[in-house]
Design a protein around this motif. Structure first.
Motif, PDB file in Angstrom:
ATOM      1  N   ILE A  29      53.022  75.626  75.078  1.00  0.00           N
ATOM      2  CA  ILE A  29      52.757  74.249  75.510  1.00  0.00           C
ATOM      3  C   ILE A  29      51.345  74.127  76.068  1.00  0.00           C
ATOM      4  N   GLU A  30      50.918  75.101  76.868  1.00  0.00           N
ATOM      5  CA  GLU A  30      49.560  75.085  77.419  1.00  0.00           C
ATOM      6  C   GLU A  30      48.517  75.147  76.314  1.00  0.00           C
ATOM      7  N   ASN A  31      48.760  75.996  75.320  1.00  0.00           N
ATOM      8  CA  ASN A  31      47.831  76.077  74.194  1.00  0.00           C
ATOM      9  C   ASN A  31      47.733  74.746  73.459  1.00  0.00           C
ATOM     10  N   ARG A  32      48.868  74.122  73.230  1.00  0.00           N
ATOM     11  CA  ARG A  32      48.875  72.829  72.546  1.00  0.00           C
ATOM     12  C   ARG A  32      48.140  71.784  73.370  1.00  0.00           C
ATOM     13  N   LEU A  33      48.389  71.786  74.682  1.00  0.00           N
ATOM     14  CA  LEU A  33      47.699  70.831  75.553  1.00  0.00           C
ATOM     15  C   LEU A  33      46.190  71.052  75.548  1.00  0.00           C
ATOM     16  N   SER A  34      45.781  72.296  75.573  1.00  0.00           N
ATOM     17  CA  SER A  34      44.334  72.562  75.554  1.00  0.00           C
ATOM     18  C   SER A  34      43.721  72.088  74.242  1.00  0.00           C
ATOM     19  N   ARG A  35      44.452  72.288  73.125  1.00  0.00           N
ATOM     20  CA  ARG A  35      43.950  71.794  71.840  1.00  0.00           C
ATOM     21  C   ARG A  35      43.885  70.270  71.840  1.00  0.00           C
ATOM     22  N   LEU A  36      44.892  69.637  72.442  1.00  0.00           N
ATOM     23  CA  LEU A  36      44.865  68.174  72.527  1.00  0.00           C
ATOM     24  C   LEU A  36      43.686  67.689  73.369  1.00  0.00           C
ATOM     25  N   GLU A  37      43.415  68.405  74.472  1.00  0.00           N
ATOM     26  CA  GLU A  37      42.269  68.047  75.301  1.00  0.00           C
ATOM     27  C   GLU A  37      40.973  68.194  74.516  1.00  0.00           C
ATOM     28  N   GLN A  38      40.875  69.265  73.748  1.00  0.00           N
ATOM     29  CA  GLN A  38      39.683  69.453  72.916  1.00  0.00           C
ATOM     30  C   GLN A  38      39.566  68.330  71.900  1.00  0.00           C
ATOM     31  N   MET A  39      40.686  67.952  71.291  1.00  0.00           N
ATOM     32  CA  MET A  39      40.658  66.859  70.319  1.00  0.00           C
ATOM     33  C   MET A  39      40.236  65.557  70.988  1.00  0.00           C
ATOM     34  N   ASP A  40      40.739  65.328  72.204  1.00  0.00           N
ATOM     35  CA  ASP A  40      40.341  64.124  72.937  1.00  0.00           C
ATOM     36  C   ASP A  40      38.841  64.127  73.190  1.00  0.00           C
ATOM     37  N   ARG A  41      38.307  65.287  73.587  1.00  0.00           N
ATOM     38  CA  ARG A  41      36.869  65.383  73.827  1.00  0.00           C
ATOM     39  C   ARG A  41      36.093  65.131  72.537  1.00  0.00           C
ATOM     40  N   ILE A  42      36.575  65.712  71.458  1.00  0.00           N
ATOM     41  CA  ILE A  42      35.898  65.528  70.169  1.00  0.00           C
ATOM     42  C   ILE A  42      35.955  64.056  69.755  1.00  0.00           C
ATOM     43  N   GLU A  43      37.137  63.440  69.891  1.00  0.00           N
ATOM     44  CA  GLU A  43      37.258  62.031  69.540  1.00  0.00           C
ATOM     45  C   GLU A  43      36.348  61.174  70.408  1.00  0.00           C
ATOM     46  N   HIS A  44      36.264  61.509  71.690  1.00  0.00           N
ATOM     47  CA  HIS A  44      35.382  60.755  72.581  1.00  0.00           C
ATOM     48  C   HIS A  44      33.926  60.896  72.130  1.00  0.00           C
ATOM     49  N   ARG A  45      33.535  62.127  71.802  1.00  0.00           N
ATOM     50  CA  ARG A  45      32.163  62.345  71.315  1.00  0.00           C
ATOM     51  C   ARG A  45      31.910  61.543  70.051  1.00  0.00           C
ATOM     52  N   VAL A  46      32.879  61.546  69.157  1.00  0.00           N
ATOM     53  CA  VAL A  46      32.720  60.798  67.908  1.00  0.00           C
ATOM     54  C   VAL A  46      32.559  59.314  68.204  1.00  0.00           C
ATOM     55  N   GLU A  47      33.392  58.788  69.111  1.00  0.00           N
ATOM     56  CA  GLU A  47      33.289  57.376  69.456  1.00  0.00           C
ATOM     57  C   GLU A  47      31.922  57.060  70.061  1.00  0.00           C
ATOM     58  N   VAL A  48      31.486  57.898  70.978  1.00  0.00           N
ATOM     59  CA  VAL A  48      30.187  57.672  71.612  1.00  0.00           C
ATOM     60  C   VAL A  48      29.082  57.759  70.570  1.00  0.00           C
ATOM     61  N   ASN A  49      29.159  58.764  69.707  1.00  0.00           N
ATOM     62  CA  ASN A  49      28.138  58.913  68.673  1.00  0.00           C
ATOM     63  C   ASN A  49      28.165  57.752  67.697  1.00  0.00           C
ATOM     64  N   GLN A  50      29.343  57.229  67.403  1.00  0.00           N
ATOM     65  CA  GLN A  50      29.414  56.083  66.511  1.00  0.00           C
ATOM     66  C   GLN A  50      28.745  54.876  67.149  1.00  0.00           C
ATOM     67  N   ILE A  51      28.927  54.723  68.445  1.00  0.00           N
ATOM     68  CA  ILE A  51      28.254  53.629  69.132  1.00  0.00           C
ATOM     69  C   ILE A  51      26.749  53.845  69.058  1.00  0.00           C
ATOM     70  N   ASP A  52      26.322  55.066  69.346  1.00  0.00           N
ATOM     71  CA  ASP A  52      24.903  55.371  69.272  1.00  0.00           C
ATOM     72  C   ASP A  52      24.369  55.125  67.873  1.00  0.00           C
ATOM     73  N   LEU A  53      25.120  55.546  66.863  1.00  0.00           N
ATOM     74  CA  LEU A  53      24.679  55.360  65.488  1.00  0.00           C
ATOM     75  C   LEU A  53      24.613  53.886  65.121  1.00  0.00           C
ATOM     76  N   SER A  54      25.562  53.103  65.581  1.00  0.00           N
ATOM     77  CA  SER A  54      25.523  51.678  65.263  1.00  0.00           C
ATOM     78  C   SER A  54      24.331  51.024  65.957  1.00  0.00           C
TER      79      SER A  54
END
Length: 111
Positions: A29-54
């Motif tokens: 469960i901890e491993n899955r949660l850490s992967r989810l946290e990483q995915m959240d960080r990646i998604e956040h970066r993508v969103e921020v970068n998309q804003i920057d790109l736009s």
């Protein structure tokens, strides 16, 4: 009595194995949660970068618009360029005449 001790020992070993399996489940469960946290960080970066790109895209479009307007104005005023060249040539010839006149004045003063 011995049977009860054996049962108790078996129960204790069962409890240990359950705790062990529970620990493994928690680790999963901890491993899955850490992967989810990483995915959240990646998604956040993508969103921020998309804003920057736009924003960058909008800025580039504005720059292109300004450049195209400047090019249009230059093309409109290119007819005036010949007039400006002619005026510059006349000014140059007048400056040369003034320089020659100044030289003659200096020569006359020195005599």
């Amino acid at each position: 009595m011995e049977q009860k001790l054996d049962k108790l020992t078996d129960n204790i070993s069962d409890i240990k194995s359950l705790i062990h399996s529970f620990n493994k489940t928690l680790e999963n469960i901890e491993n899955r949660l850490s992967r989810l946290e990483q995915m959240d960080r990646i998604e956040h970066r993508v969103e921020v970068n998309q804003i920057d790109l736009s924003d960058i895209k909008e800025s580039l479009q504005r720059v292109e618009d300004v450049q195209s307007n400047v090019i249009k104005e230059i093309k409109k005023n290119s007819g005036n360029a010949e007039e400006v060249k002619h005026i510059n040539r006349r000014l140059d010839s007048h400056l040369i005449k003034l320089a020659k006149a100044e030289e003659e004045i200096i020569i006359l003063k020195n005599k």
